[in-house]
Motif scaffolding. Sequence first.
Motif, PDB file in Angstrom:
ATOM      1  N   ARG A  23      39.184  37.379  43.184  1.00  0.00           N
ATOM      2  CA  ARG A  23      40.222  36.433  42.725  1.00  0.00           C
ATOM      3  C   ARG A  23      39.604  35.090  42.372  1.00  0.00           C
ATOM      4  O   ARG A  23      39.977  34.460  41.381  1.00  0.00           O
ATOM      5  CB  ARG A  23      41.285  36.249  43.801  1.00  0.00           C
ATOM      6  N   PRO A  74      44.923  35.026  54.325  1.00  0.00           N
ATOM      7  CA  PRO A  74      43.740  34.428  53.686  1.00  0.00           C
ATOM      8  C   PRO A  74      44.116  33.715  52.391  1.00  0.00           C
ATOM      9  O   PRO A  74      44.945  34.200  51.631  1.00  0.00           O
ATOM     10  CB  PRO A  74      42.831  35.614  53.410  1.00  0.00           C
ATOM     11  N   LEU A  90      39.245  38.394  47.879  1.00  0.00           N
ATOM     12  CA  LEU A  90      39.201  36.940  47.707  1.00  0.00           C
ATOM     13  C   LEU A  90      38.097  36.522  46.740  1.00  0.00           C
ATOM     14  O   LEU A  90      38.287  35.648  45.899  1.00  0.00           O
ATOM     15  CB  LEU A  90      39.003  36.245  49.053  1.00  0.00           C
ATOM     16  N   VAL A 136      36.524  32.477  56.003  1.00  0.00           N
ATOM     17  CA  VAL A 136      37.809  32.638  55.352  1.00  0.00           C
ATOM     18  C   VAL A 136      38.731  31.550  55.880  1.00  0.00           C
ATOM     19  O   VAL A 136      38.703  31.221  57.064  1.00  0.00           O
ATOM     20  CB  VAL A 136      38.409  34.050  55.584  1.00  0.00           C
ATOM     21  N   TYR A 172      37.418  40.154  52.030  1.00  0.00           N
ATOM     22  CA  TYR A 172      36.345  39.352  51.442  1.00  0.00           C
ATOM     23  C   TYR A 172      36.187  39.680  49.953  1.00  0.00           C
ATOM     24  O   TYR A 172      36.138  38.792  49.108  1.00  0.00           O
ATOM     25  CB  TYR A 172      35.044  39.627  52.205  1.00  0.00           C
TER      26      TYR A 172
END
Length: 73
Positions: free
Chosen positions: A24, A72, A21, A65, A18
């Motif tokens: 990012r 992912p 991501l 997700v 989590y």
Amino acid sequence: MTDALVVRTFCAAEWPVYRDLRLRALDDSPDAFGSILAEEAGRPDVHWARRLASGSDSRTNLPVVAEIRGEPV
């Protein structure tokens, strides 16, 4: 395994995925969020674990997700 997109809720133990991501996404599209990468990147691991654990039991803040081939995205 299929190339189909799968969307599912995060498990609390997946906080590192989590976090990665989220960071990012903040780097890629900073204007899409109400927070900034520098602020979020400096948060300790316990913050991410708590944030995901508290959201996983909520109907209003349901962290999800999307995965393709189990990865992912």
